[in-house]
Scaffold this motif. Sequence first.
Motif, PDB file in Angstrom:
ATOM      1  N   SER A  26       0.653  -1.030  -0.017  1.00 48.18           N
ATOM      2  CA  SER A  26      -0.105  -0.014   0.059  1.00 48.18           C
ATOM      3  C   SER A  26       0.893   1.263   0.005  1.00 48.18           C
ATOM      4  CB  SER A  26      -1.063   0.161   1.050  1.00 48.18           C
ATOM      5  OG  SER A  26      -0.333  -0.012   2.318  1.00 48.18           O
ATOM      6  N   ILE A  27       2.138   1.344   0.553  1.00 54.98           N
ATOM      7  CA  ILE A  27       2.728   2.373   0.545  1.00 54.98           C
ATOM      8  C   ILE A  27       4.041   2.492  -0.557  1.00 54.98           C
ATOM      9  CG2 ILE A  27       2.383   3.068   2.791  1.00 54.98           C
ATOM     10  CD1 ILE A  27       5.181   1.775   3.667  1.00 54.98           C
ATOM     11  N   PHE A  73       5.267   4.922  -4.624  1.00 55.69           N
ATOM     12  CA  PHE A  73       6.325   5.659  -3.982  1.00 55.69           C
ATOM     13  C   PHE A  73       7.596   6.264  -4.960  1.00 55.69           C
ATOM     14  CE2 PHE A  73       9.228   6.224  -0.532  1.00 55.69           C
ATOM     15  CZ  PHE A  73      10.627   6.083  -0.934  1.00 55.69           C
ATOM     16  N   PRO A  74       7.784   7.492  -4.609  1.00 59.19           N
ATOM     17  CA  PRO A  74       8.838   8.399  -5.706  1.00 59.19           C
ATOM     18  C   PRO A  74      10.233   7.774  -5.422  1.00 59.19           C
ATOM     19  CG  PRO A  74       8.287   9.686  -3.464  1.00 59.19           C
ATOM     20  CD  PRO A  74       7.488   8.584  -3.380  1.00 59.19           C
ATOM     21  N   LEU A 123       3.599   8.229  -1.010  1.00 65.07           N
ATOM     22  CA  LEU A 123       4.233   8.258   0.396  1.00 65.07           C
ATOM     23  C   LEU A 123       5.411   9.650   0.417  1.00 65.07           C
ATOM     24  CD1 LEU A 123       4.766   6.949   2.962  1.00 65.07           C
ATOM     25  CD2 LEU A 123       6.878   5.661   1.998  1.00 65.07           C
ATOM     26  N   GLY A 124       4.928  10.594   1.273  1.00 63.88           N
ATOM     27  CA  GLY A 124       5.829  11.517   1.287  1.00 63.88           C
ATOM     28  C   GLY A 124       6.977  11.219   2.276  1.00 63.88           C
ATOM     29  N   SER A 125       8.186  11.752   1.761  1.00 61.54           N
ATOM     30  CA  SER A 125       9.261  11.540   2.584  1.00 61.54           C
ATOM     31  C   SER A 125       9.832  12.602   3.607  1.00 61.54           C
ATOM     32  CB  SER A 125      10.748  11.304   1.702  1.00 61.54           C
ATOM     33  OG  SER A 125      10.866  12.696   1.225  1.00 61.54           O
ATOM     34  N   ILE A 129      -4.630   9.046  -2.048  1.00 63.12           N
ATOM     35  CA  ILE A 129      -4.201   9.240  -0.288  1.00 63.12           C
ATOM     36  C   ILE A 129      -2.681   9.575  -0.499  1.00 63.12           C
ATOM     37  CG2 ILE A 129      -3.445   7.984   1.753  1.00 63.12           C
ATOM     38  CD1 ILE A 129      -5.931   5.764   0.758  1.00 63.12           C
ATOM     39  N   PHE A 130      -2.423  10.600   0.384  1.00 65.21           N
ATOM     40  CA  PHE A 130      -0.981  11.187   0.288  1.00 65.21           C
ATOM     41  C   PHE A 130      -0.591  10.678   2.298  1.00 65.21           C
ATOM     42  CE2 PHE A 130       1.926  14.461   2.199  1.00 65.21           C
ATOM     43  CZ  PHE A 130       2.881  14.150   1.461  1.00 65.21           C
TER      44      PHE A 130
END
Length: 333
Positions: free
Chosen positions: A27-28, A59-60, A124-126, A178-179
């Motif tokens: 999910s992430i 994921f970036p 997903l933000g880092s 979602i973020f």
Amino acid sequence: MNSRERVKKVLAGEIPDRAPRALYGTSIGVHNATTLKLFDKMTGKHPREAFKQDLLGVFPEPYRTLSNSEEHKKAREMLKSTSPVKGDQLKTAAGKLTCCDFNMDIIHKRLEEIHSSGYASVLLGSRTLLESGCAIRGREQFYMDLAYHEDWLEPFLDVLTESAIAEARNICVIKPDIFCYGDDVGAQRGLIISPAQWAELFNPRHKRILEAVKETSPETKVAFHCCGDSGAIIEQLIEIGVDILNPIQPKAIAPEQARKLAGDRLILWGGICVQQTMSRGTPEDVMMEIKSRMETIGKNGRYILSPAHMLNDDIPWENIMAFFEGADLYGKY
């Protein structure tokens, strides 16, 4: 109803045909290397392709930090000193450590692939605040910094906040469903810092980050990640606009308590214990825990079914299969 439609109903406060489910790593968009080897051995597939799941991470991966540059090394040494520099030097040094590049074309393409395949997307933000402070200053030193609360501390946190806001604006322009980002402020029992410190130093700054996400992509829901016992800050998170709380670790916070504190104001994501049930229980234990979660915190919707954290290769394969079998049997609201 496809996966994305199912998830978006839950995000809207409605009840779909069944609870959305996914492995936490899927999910992430991040998996342990040992987990990838386990799935390859047992299925010949990536975890996201091995079972029916509803959320896929964007994921970036193209992030490229500046960790090897001389500038970065000098900035780190400067900020790791017992009494870091102040003013413009502080801002410049912290800015170098929070700077990174990423390829938006690749990230956007990945999101489009997820949506076109009928899945919901999680970006997903880092950037975090507490965790970034610990990474830059050292965990022990940063907790001392919080206790002493010298003049430089809040400007330092402001630099971290501005970096997180810039990242949120840049990557949320692609409009993920979602973020997900957050701060691991929860311990196994209670918080790592006091609720008062959280309210004074972190919650207002997280509010600014959330506002940046909502301004950039109003339809995107924000999931706040906080391992451990997050009970003491649930009300504060609701007040600043958090939509989803994860991962709901049963050994740290009772899922029923989390639901009582959140009411119908938060979607809960997680709840299947990795510390005990998935790792040391039987397949029947796993399925019964899913049944219990659906009858309690998930009975009126607003729940995403998932293990409470990433799976390691010490999780019995039978229990991983039991998670999806249990989701099929008991995963309806």
